[in-house]
Write a protein that holds these residues in place. Structure first.
Motif, mmCIF file in Angstrom:
data_model
loop_
_atom_site.group_PDB
_atom_site.id
_atom_site.type_symbol
_atom_site.label_atom_id
_atom_site.label_comp_id
_atom_site.label_asym_id
_atom_site.label_seq_id
_atom_site.Cartn_x
_atom_site.Cartn_y
_atom_site.Cartn_z
ATOM 1 N N ALA A 229 24.295 -19.537 8.179
ATOM 2 C CA ALA A 229 22.886 -19.896 8.022
ATOM 3 C C ALA A 229 22.020 -18.890 8.757
ATOM 4 O O ALA A 229 22.487 -18.198 9.664
ATOM 5 N N ASP A 230 20.764 -18.787 8.350
ATOM 6 C CA ASP A 230 19.787 -17.922 9.007
ATOM 7 C C ASP A 230 18.682 -18.788 9.597
ATOM 8 O O ASP A 230 18.269 -19.775 8.982
ATOM 9 N N PHE A 231 18.199 -18.404 10.776
ATOM 10 C CA PHE A 231 17.136 -19.169 11.427
ATOM 11 C C PHE A 231 16.101 -18.223 12.028
ATOM 12 O O PHE A 231 16.462 -17.258 12.706
ATOM 13 N N GLU A 232 14.826 -18.503 11.796
ATOM 14 C CA GLU A 232 13.747 -17.794 12.485
ATOM 15 C C GLU A 232 13.459 -18.561 13.763
ATOM 16 O O GLU A 232 13.072 -19.732 13.731
ATOM 17 N N ILE A 233 13.673 -17.906 14.898
ATOM 18 C CA ILE A 233 13.575 -18.606 16.169
ATOM 19 C C ILE A 233 12.639 -17.891 17.128
ATOM 20 O O ILE A 233 12.386 -16.696 17.012
ATOM 21 N N GLY A 234 12.124 -18.651 18.077
ATOM 22 C CA GLY A 234 11.386 -18.073 19.179
ATOM 23 C C GLY A 234 12.370 -17.609 20.235
ATOM 24 O O GLY A 234 13.371 -18.276 20.498
ATOM 25 N N ALA A 235 12.122 -16.457 20.836
ATOM 26 C CA ALA A 235 13.037 -15.904 21.834
ATOM 27 C C ALA A 235 13.228 -16.872 22.997
ATOM 28 O O ALA A 235 12.414 -17.768 23.237
ATOM 29 N N CYS A 236 14.316 -16.686 23.736
ATOM 30 C CA CYS A 236 14.656 -17.566 24.852
ATOM 31 C C CYS A 236 13.515 -17.663 25.859
ATOM 32 O O CYS A 236 12.893 -16.655 26.211
ATOM 33 N N ASP A 237 13.274 -18.875 26.335
ATOM 34 C CA ASP A 237 12.256 -19.067 27.360
ATOM 35 C C ASP A 237 12.891 -18.940 28.744
ATOM 36 O O ASP A 237 14.041 -18.509 28.879
ATOM 37 N N ALA A 238 12.176 -19.349 29.770
ATOM 38 C CA ALA A 238 12.650 -19.179 31.146
ATOM 39 C C ALA A 238 13.825 -20.089 31.497
ATOM 40 O O ALA A 238 14.419 -19.946 32.560
ATOM 41 N N GLN A 239 14.172 -21.002 30.609
ATOM 42 C CA GLN A 239 15.349 -21.852 30.795
ATOM 43 C C GLN A 239 16.485 -21.474 29.837
ATOM 44 O O GLN A 239 17.477 -22.184 29.737
ATOM 45 N N GLY A 240 16.292 -20.354 29.123
ATOM 46 C CA GLY A 240 17.314 -19.911 28.189
ATOM 47 C C GLY A 240 17.301 -20.633 26.865
ATOM 48 O O GLY A 240 18.241 -20.507 26.078
ATOM 49 N N ARG A 241 16.251 -21.379 26.587
ATOM 50 C CA ARG A 241 16.194 -22.179 25.362
ATOM 51 C C ARG A 241 15.381 -21.473 24.279
ATOM 52 O O ARG A 241 14.349 -20.874 24.561
ATOM 53 N N ILE A 242 15.857 -21.581 23.059
ATOM 54 C CA ILE A 242 15.151 -21.035 21.910
ATOM 55 C C ILE A 242 14.382 -22.151 21.219
ATOM 56 O O ILE A 242 14.561 -23.325 21.538
ATOM 57 N N SER A 243 13.526 -21.776 20.289
ATOM 58 C CA SER A 243 12.807 -22.767 19.486
ATOM 59 C C SER A 243 12.899 -22.351 18.038
ATOM 60 O O SER A 243 13.051 -21.161 17.727
ATOM 61 N N LEU A 244 12.824 -23.322 17.167
ATOM 62 C CA LEU A 244 12.844 -23.049 15.735
ATOM 63 C C LEU A 244 11.415 -23.092 15.226
ATOM 64 O O LEU A 244 10.689 -24.049 15.470
ATOM 65 N N PHE A 245 10.982 -22.041 14.534
ATOM 66 C CA PHE A 245 9.605 -22.003 14.058
ATOM 67 C C PHE A 245 9.398 -23.036 12.955
ATOM 68 O O PHE A 245 10.261 -23.217 12.106
ATOM 69 N N PRO A 246 8.253 -23.719 12.958
ATOM 70 C CA PRO A 246 8.013 -24.807 12.005
ATOM 71 C C PRO A 246 8.209 -24.403 10.559
ATOM 72 O O PRO A 246 8.712 -25.172 9.753
ATOM 73 N N ASP A 247 7.836 -23.172 10.193
ATOM 74 C CA ASP A 247 7.948 -22.778 8.791
ATOM 75 C C ASP A 247 9.376 -22.421 8.408
ATOM 76 O O ASP A 247 9.646 -22.087 7.268
ATOM 77 N N ALA A 248 10.306 -22.501 9.374
ATOM 78 C CA ALA A 248 11.701 -22.198 9.061
ATOM 79 C C ALA A 248 12.613 -23.325 9.514
ATOM 80 O O ALA A 248 13.810 -23.175 9.558
ATOM 81 N N GLY A 249 12.033 -24.477 9.819
ATOM 82 C CA GLY A 249 12.839 -25.506 10.442
ATOM 83 C C GLY A 249 13.103 -26.742 9.619
ATOM 84 O O GLY A 249 13.586 -27.734 10.147
ATOM 85 N N ASN A 250 12.780 -26.759 8.314
ATOM 86 C CA ASN A 250 13.024 -27.977 7.573
ATOM 87 C C ASN A 250 14.429 -28.045 7.002
ATOM 88 O O ASN A 250 14.797 -29.022 6.355
ATOM 89 N N GLY A 251 15.238 -26.990 7.227
ATOM 90 C CA GLY A 251 16.634 -27.045 6.834
ATOM 91 C C GLY A 251 16.871 -26.935 5.346
ATOM 92 O O GLY A 251 17.961 -27.196 4.866
ATOM 93 N N SER A 252 15.849 -26.541 4.554
ATOM 94 C CA SER A 252 16.088 -26.446 3.117
ATOM 95 C C SER A 252 15.613 -25.111 2.579
ATOM 96 O O SER A 252 16.353 -24.146 2.550
ATOM 97 N N ASP A 253 14.331 -25.028 2.184
ATOM 98 C CA ASP A 253 13.842 -23.829 1.512
ATOM 99 C C ASP A 253 13.776 -22.621 2.428
ATOM 100 O O ASP A 253 14.172 -21.514 2.057
#
Length: 251
Positions: free
Chosen positions: A218-242
């Motif tokens: 799978a491919d995911f558009e993500i926000g780079a790691c924050d100060a706790q090492g956590r990433i985020s999934l961008f809303p326009d790429a996070g619905n798991g379908s299109d």
């Protein structure tokens, strides 16, 4: 009573055989990203401990591997304990690791002259156990070597993070060769997050899960790691379908 005694003897014999084989059974644990769209693609709901995972840069980042290194550092930051980082090129920027949550006090750097020494140190650290994670920067990862590293990780329960860094762009094709890694990721830099005012937004990456055992890529558009090492999934790429592209992985 006799049956109970027999069961205890059989259990003891099994434990002894596992010790002799160097394959002591350990509970399977994972390190989740805490993002359902990503974790549901990974067996057990996260990156497996007691396994090795591969990371490489995409595009121009295949040589410097900066995004891949920060992605791996963010994963290591979310483990508990010391992190051993093995490398041959003295260009690792410790302040950047700190920005993604991996504090310098947690990192033990092992710098070697030759890549085979990096692999030796990487394997030894994996076998040692009691570490949060072991990171190794390598150019090549032959199947036989990756199997040995995988067995070392299984024996200690430590998570191993392999960062593939090539000297030339043409060498990046080596990433297509199979290895024993539980997952394989390619991290490419995307334009930063747009802001409503002039400035530079949060860095964005394309995280391609290009191989996962018993799962789908799978491919995911993500926000780079924050100060706790956590990433985020961008809303326009996070619905798991299109917006999140997936293909069947035969591995």
């Amino acid at each position: 009573m006799a049956q109970t005694a027999a069961n205890a003897i059989i259990s003891d014999l099994r434990d002894r055989i596992q010790h002799l084989d160097g394959a002591v059974a350990r509970p399977k644990t994972v390190l989740p990203f805490d993002i359902s769209e990503i974790d549901e693609r990974l067996p057990g709901g996260g990156l497996a401990h007691g396994a090795i995972h591969e990371f490489a840069g995409g595009g121009a980042g295949a040589v410097d591997g900066a995004a891949a290194a920060l992605f791996a550092a963010g994963i290591a930051a979310r483990t508990k304990g010391k992190v051993v980082w093995c490398l041959a090129r003295p260009d690792l920027f410790a302040p950047a690791l700190a920005q993604v949550g991996l504090h310098p006090d947690r990192v033990i750097y092992v710098e070697a002259i030759r890549e085979e020494h990096v692999l030796e140190a990487f394997e030894e650290a994996l076998r040692f156990g009691g570490l949060g994670a072991v990171v190794g920067e390598v150019v090549r990862l032959p199947m036989t070597v990756s199997r040995r590293l995988q067995l070392a990780a299984e024996g200690s329960g430590t998570i191993g993070l392999v960062i593939r860094r090539w000297r030339r762009q043409t060498e990046a094709g080596d990433f297509g060769h199979p290895t024993a890694a539980a997952t394989r990721w390619r991290i490419s830099v995307l334009p930063s997050e747009p802001l409503p005012v002039p400035g530079i937004g949060r860095a964005r990456w394309l995280a391609e899960l290009i191989r996962v055992k018993a799962g789908e890529s799978a491919d995911f558009e993500i926000g780079a790691c924050d100060a706790q090492g956590r990433i985020s999934l961008f809303p326009d790429a996070g619905n798991g379908s299109d917006q999140t592209r997936r293909t069947v992985n035969s591995g």
